[in-house]
Design a protein around this motif. Structure first.
Motif, PDB file in Angstrom:
ATOM      1  N   ALA A   4     -25.669  43.874 -62.006  1.00 20.72           N
ATOM      2  CA  ALA A   4     -26.099  42.627 -62.736  1.00 20.72           C
ATOM      3  C   ALA A   4     -26.882  43.126 -63.990  1.00 20.72           C
ATOM      4  O   ALA A   4     -27.067  42.267 -64.744  1.00 20.72           O
ATOM      5  CB  ALA A   4     -27.413  41.993 -61.793  1.00 20.72           C
ATOM      6  N   VAL A   5     -27.018  44.591 -64.337  1.00 19.10           N
ATOM      7  CA  VAL A   5     -27.545  45.018 -65.582  1.00 19.10           C
ATOM      8  C   VAL A   5     -26.437  45.542 -66.179  1.00 19.10           C
ATOM      9  O   VAL A   5     -25.691  46.635 -65.752  1.00 19.10           O
ATOM     10  CB  VAL A   5     -28.666  45.769 -65.403  1.00 19.10           C
ATOM     11  CG1 VAL A   5     -29.094  46.364 -66.529  1.00 19.10           C
ATOM     12  CG2 VAL A   5     -29.828  45.075 -64.703  1.00 19.10           C
ATOM     13  N   LYS A   6     -26.109  45.205 -67.351  1.00 17.79           N
ATOM     14  CA  LYS A   6     -25.146  45.988 -68.120  1.00 17.79           C
ATOM     15  C   LYS A   6     -25.602  46.393 -69.482  1.00 17.79           C
ATOM     16  O   LYS A   6     -26.270  45.561 -70.354  1.00 17.79           O
ATOM     17  CB  LYS A   6     -23.780  44.868 -68.729  1.00 17.79           C
ATOM     18  CG  LYS A   6     -22.718  45.564 -69.005  1.00 17.79           C
ATOM     19  CD  LYS A   6     -21.569  44.703 -69.486  1.00 17.79           C
ATOM     20  CE  LYS A   6     -20.774  44.368 -68.075  1.00 17.79           C
ATOM     21  NZ  LYS A   6     -19.639  43.413 -68.476  1.00 17.79           N
ATOM     22  N   SER A  30     -24.823  33.416 -65.119  1.00 20.70           N
ATOM     23  CA  SER A  30     -25.560  32.066 -65.418  1.00 20.70           C
ATOM     24  C   SER A  30     -26.737  32.114 -66.109  1.00 20.70           C
ATOM     25  O   SER A  30     -27.341  31.282 -66.885  1.00 20.70           O
ATOM     26  CB  SER A  30     -25.996  31.323 -64.048  1.00 20.70           C
ATOM     27  OG  SER A  30     -26.806  32.280 -63.162  1.00 20.70           O
ATOM     28  N   ARG A  31     -27.455  33.337 -66.298  1.00 24.19           N
ATOM     29  CA  ARG A  31     -28.503  33.755 -66.968  1.00 24.19           C
ATOM     30  C   ARG A  31     -28.210  35.092 -67.837  1.00 24.19           C
ATOM     31  O   ARG A  31     -27.967  36.099 -66.878  1.00 24.19           O
ATOM     32  CB  ARG A  31     -29.841  33.965 -66.296  1.00 24.19           C
ATOM     33  CG  ARG A  31     -30.260  32.791 -65.606  1.00 24.19           C
ATOM     34  CD  ARG A  31     -30.808  31.944 -66.621  1.00 24.19           C
ATOM     35  NE  ARG A  31     -31.523  30.615 -65.980  1.00 24.19           N
ATOM     36  CZ  ARG A  31     -31.255  29.479 -66.223  1.00 24.19           C
ATOM     37  NH1 ARG A  31     -30.475  29.183 -67.194  1.00 24.19           N
ATOM     38  NH2 ARG A  31     -31.877  28.366 -65.716  1.00 24.19           N
ATOM     39  N   ILE A  32     -28.226  35.011 -69.054  1.00 21.01           N
ATOM     40  CA  ILE A  32     -27.810  36.262 -69.741  1.00 21.01           C
ATOM     41  C   ILE A  32     -29.044  36.605 -70.792  1.00 21.01           C
ATOM     42  O   ILE A  32     -29.578  35.699 -71.404  1.00 21.01           O
ATOM     43  CB  ILE A  32     -26.650  36.263 -70.836  1.00 21.01           C
ATOM     44  CG1 ILE A  32     -25.553  35.872 -69.907  1.00 21.01           C
ATOM     45  CG2 ILE A  32     -26.540  37.515 -71.673  1.00 21.01           C
ATOM     46  CD1 ILE A  32     -24.132  35.408 -70.741  1.00 21.01           C
ATOM     47  N   ILE A  33     -29.724  37.913 -70.897  1.00 20.93           N
ATOM     48  CA  ILE A  33     -30.904  38.092 -71.165  1.00 20.93           C
ATOM     49  C   ILE A  33     -30.543  39.020 -72.433  1.00 20.93           C
ATOM     50  O   ILE A  33     -30.086  40.120 -72.379  1.00 20.93           O
ATOM     51  CB  ILE A  33     -31.810  38.887 -70.420  1.00 20.93           C
ATOM     52  CG1 ILE A  33     -31.951  38.243 -68.998  1.00 20.93           C
ATOM     53  CG2 ILE A  33     -33.254  39.087 -70.975  1.00 20.93           C
ATOM     54  CD1 ILE A  33     -32.695  36.911 -68.940  1.00 20.93           C
ATOM     55  N   LEU A  34     -31.038  38.693 -73.543  1.00 22.75           N
ATOM     56  CA  LEU A  34     -30.950  39.669 -74.820  1.00 22.75           C
ATOM     57  C   LEU A  34     -31.960  40.235 -75.267  1.00 22.75           C
ATOM     58  O   LEU A  34     -33.122  39.595 -75.397  1.00 22.75           O
ATOM     59  CB  LEU A  34     -30.240  38.902 -75.934  1.00 22.75           C
ATOM     60  CG  LEU A  34     -28.531  38.136 -75.874  1.00 22.75           C
ATOM     61  CD1 LEU A  34     -28.581  37.443 -76.849  1.00 22.75           C
ATOM     62  CD2 LEU A  34     -27.811  39.396 -75.470  1.00 22.75           C
ATOM     63  N   MET A  35     -32.226  41.563 -75.474  1.00 23.40           N
ATOM     64  CA  MET A  35     -33.551  41.977 -75.735  1.00 23.40           C
ATOM     65  C   MET A  35     -33.374  43.360 -76.508  1.00 23.40           C
ATOM     66  O   MET A  35     -32.185  44.099 -75.973  1.00 23.40           O
ATOM     67  CB  MET A  35     -34.566  42.180 -74.493  1.00 23.40           C
ATOM     68  CG  MET A  35     -34.198  42.862 -73.430  1.00 23.40           C
ATOM     69  SD  MET A  35     -35.104  42.603 -71.937  1.00 23.40           S
ATOM     70  CE  MET A  35     -36.776  43.328 -72.674  1.00 23.40           C
ATOM     71  N   ARG A  56     -37.399  23.657 -65.706  1.00 21.66           N
ATOM     72  CA  ARG A  56     -37.037  22.546 -66.735  1.00 21.66           C
ATOM     73  C   ARG A  56     -35.811  22.139 -66.825  1.00 21.66           C
ATOM     74  O   ARG A  56     -35.454  21.362 -67.888  1.00 21.66           O
ATOM     75  CB  ARG A  56     -37.626  23.208 -68.137  1.00 21.66           C
ATOM     76  CG  ARG A  56     -39.059  23.172 -68.095  1.00 21.66           C
ATOM     77  CD  ARG A  56     -39.682  23.927 -69.283  1.00 21.66           C
ATOM     78  NE  ARG A  56     -41.328  23.595 -69.193  1.00 21.66           N
ATOM     79  CZ  ARG A  56     -42.076  24.643 -69.857  1.00 21.66           C
ATOM     80  NH1 ARG A  56     -41.668  25.361 -71.049  1.00 21.66           N
ATOM     81  NH2 ARG A  56     -43.421  24.733 -69.717  1.00 21.66           N
ATOM     82  N   ASP A  57     -34.794  22.777 -66.091  1.00 20.82           N
ATOM     83  CA  ASP A  57     -33.371  22.699 -66.272  1.00 20.82           C
ATOM     84  C   ASP A  57     -32.809  22.955 -67.671  1.00 20.82           C
ATOM     85  O   ASP A  57     -32.127  21.968 -68.212  1.00 20.82           O
ATOM     86  CB  ASP A  57     -33.019  21.242 -65.504  1.00 20.82           C
ATOM     87  CG  ASP A  57     -31.575  21.091 -65.114  1.00 20.82           C
ATOM     88  OD1 ASP A  57     -30.934  22.080 -65.163  1.00 20.82           O
ATOM     89  OD2 ASP A  57     -30.980  19.837 -65.254  1.00 20.82           O
ATOM     90  N   VAL A  58     -33.123  23.928 -68.294  1.00 29.15           N
ATOM     91  CA  VAL A  58     -32.500  24.306 -69.620  1.00 29.15           C
ATOM     92  C   VAL A  58     -31.604  25.198 -69.751  1.00 29.15           C
ATOM     93  O   VAL A  58     -31.640  26.286 -68.458  1.00 29.15           O
ATOM     94  CB  VAL A  58     -33.793  24.473 -70.706  1.00 29.15           C
ATOM     95  CG1 VAL A  58     -34.547  23.312 -70.736  1.00 29.15           C
ATOM     96  CG2 VAL A  58     -34.308  25.564 -70.162  1.00 29.15           C
ATOM     97  N   ASP A  59     -30.933  25.188 -70.528  1.00 33.52           N
ATOM     98  CA  ASP A  59     -29.701  26.511 -70.684  1.00 33.52           C
ATOM     99  C   ASP A  59     -30.301  27.707 -71.679  1.00 33.52           C
ATOM    100  O   ASP A  59     -29.587  28.808 -71.306  1.00 33.52           O
ATOM    101  CB  ASP A  59     -28.222  25.911 -71.101  1.00 33.52           C
ATOM    102  CG  ASP A  59     -27.891  24.807 -70.271  1.00 33.52           C
ATOM    103  OD1 ASP A  59     -27.815  25.235 -69.289  1.00 33.52           O
ATOM    104  OD2 ASP A  59     -27.319  23.743 -70.837  1.00 33.52           O
ATOM    105  N   ILE A  60     -31.054  27.396 -72.388  1.00 33.46           N
ATOM    106  CA  ILE A  60     -31.720  28.573 -73.303  1.00 33.46           C
ATOM    107  C   ILE A  60     -32.912  28.580 -73.358  1.00 33.46           C
ATOM    108  O   ILE A  60     -33.604  27.576 -73.418  1.00 33.46           O
ATOM    109  CB  ILE A  60     -31.042  28.204 -74.746  1.00 33.46           C
ATOM    110  CG1 ILE A  60     -29.517  28.135 -74.768  1.00 33.46           C
ATOM    111  CG2 ILE A  60     -31.530  29.319 -75.819  1.00 33.46           C
ATOM    112  CD1 ILE A  60     -28.971  27.872 -76.071  1.00 33.46           C
ATOM    113  N   GLY A  61     -33.464  29.792 -73.009  1.00 32.25           N
ATOM    114  CA  GLY A  61     -34.913  29.852 -73.417  1.00 32.25           C
ATOM    115  C   GLY A  61     -35.144  31.255 -74.320  1.00 32.25           C
ATOM    116  O   GLY A  61     -34.283  32.036 -74.707  1.00 32.25           O
TER     117      GLY A  61
END
Length: 105
Positions: A4-6, A30-35, A56-61
């Motif tokens: 799950a982590v790349k 379904s969730r990609i985290i950029l940091m 909140r049923d949003v695609d981007i945070g």
């Protein structure tokens, strides 16, 4: 290894924008985290962000250093001024409205 982590490594210092492009190209889900790898954004906040996005049923945070609860611990004055200046310039040029307060990653 946790699939799950790349971690995407690139040779040299090629810039943040191209790092995002390379990371997104190597990602799926379904969730990609950029940091940043320097932990200027602490990963402990990821579960909270995902819960809020789901509620909140949003695609981007987007996280921010510049709202209540945020911060820039360990940054020297030069880095703080650079970040504030870059955010001012990005806000002026991109005009994102009141929902975005940290446009520099």
């Amino acid at each position: 290894a946790d699939e799950a982590v790349k971690i995407v490594s690139r040779p040299g210092k090629l810039g943040l924008g191209s790092a995002y492009v390379a990371g997104l190209a190597a990602s799926s889900g379904s969730r990609i985290i950029l940091m940043d790898a320097d932990l200027s954004h602490h990963p402990k906040f990821i579960p909270q962000m995902i819960l809020k996005m789901n509620a909140r049923d949003v695609d981007i945070g987007s996280g921010t250093r510049y709202r209540a609860g945020g911060g820039v611990a360990g940054w020297d004055l030069k880095r703080k001024i650079t970040s504030k200046g870059a955010n001012f310039l990005a806000s002026f040029l991109l005009n994102p409205g009141p929902v975005a307060s940290d446009l520099t990653g």
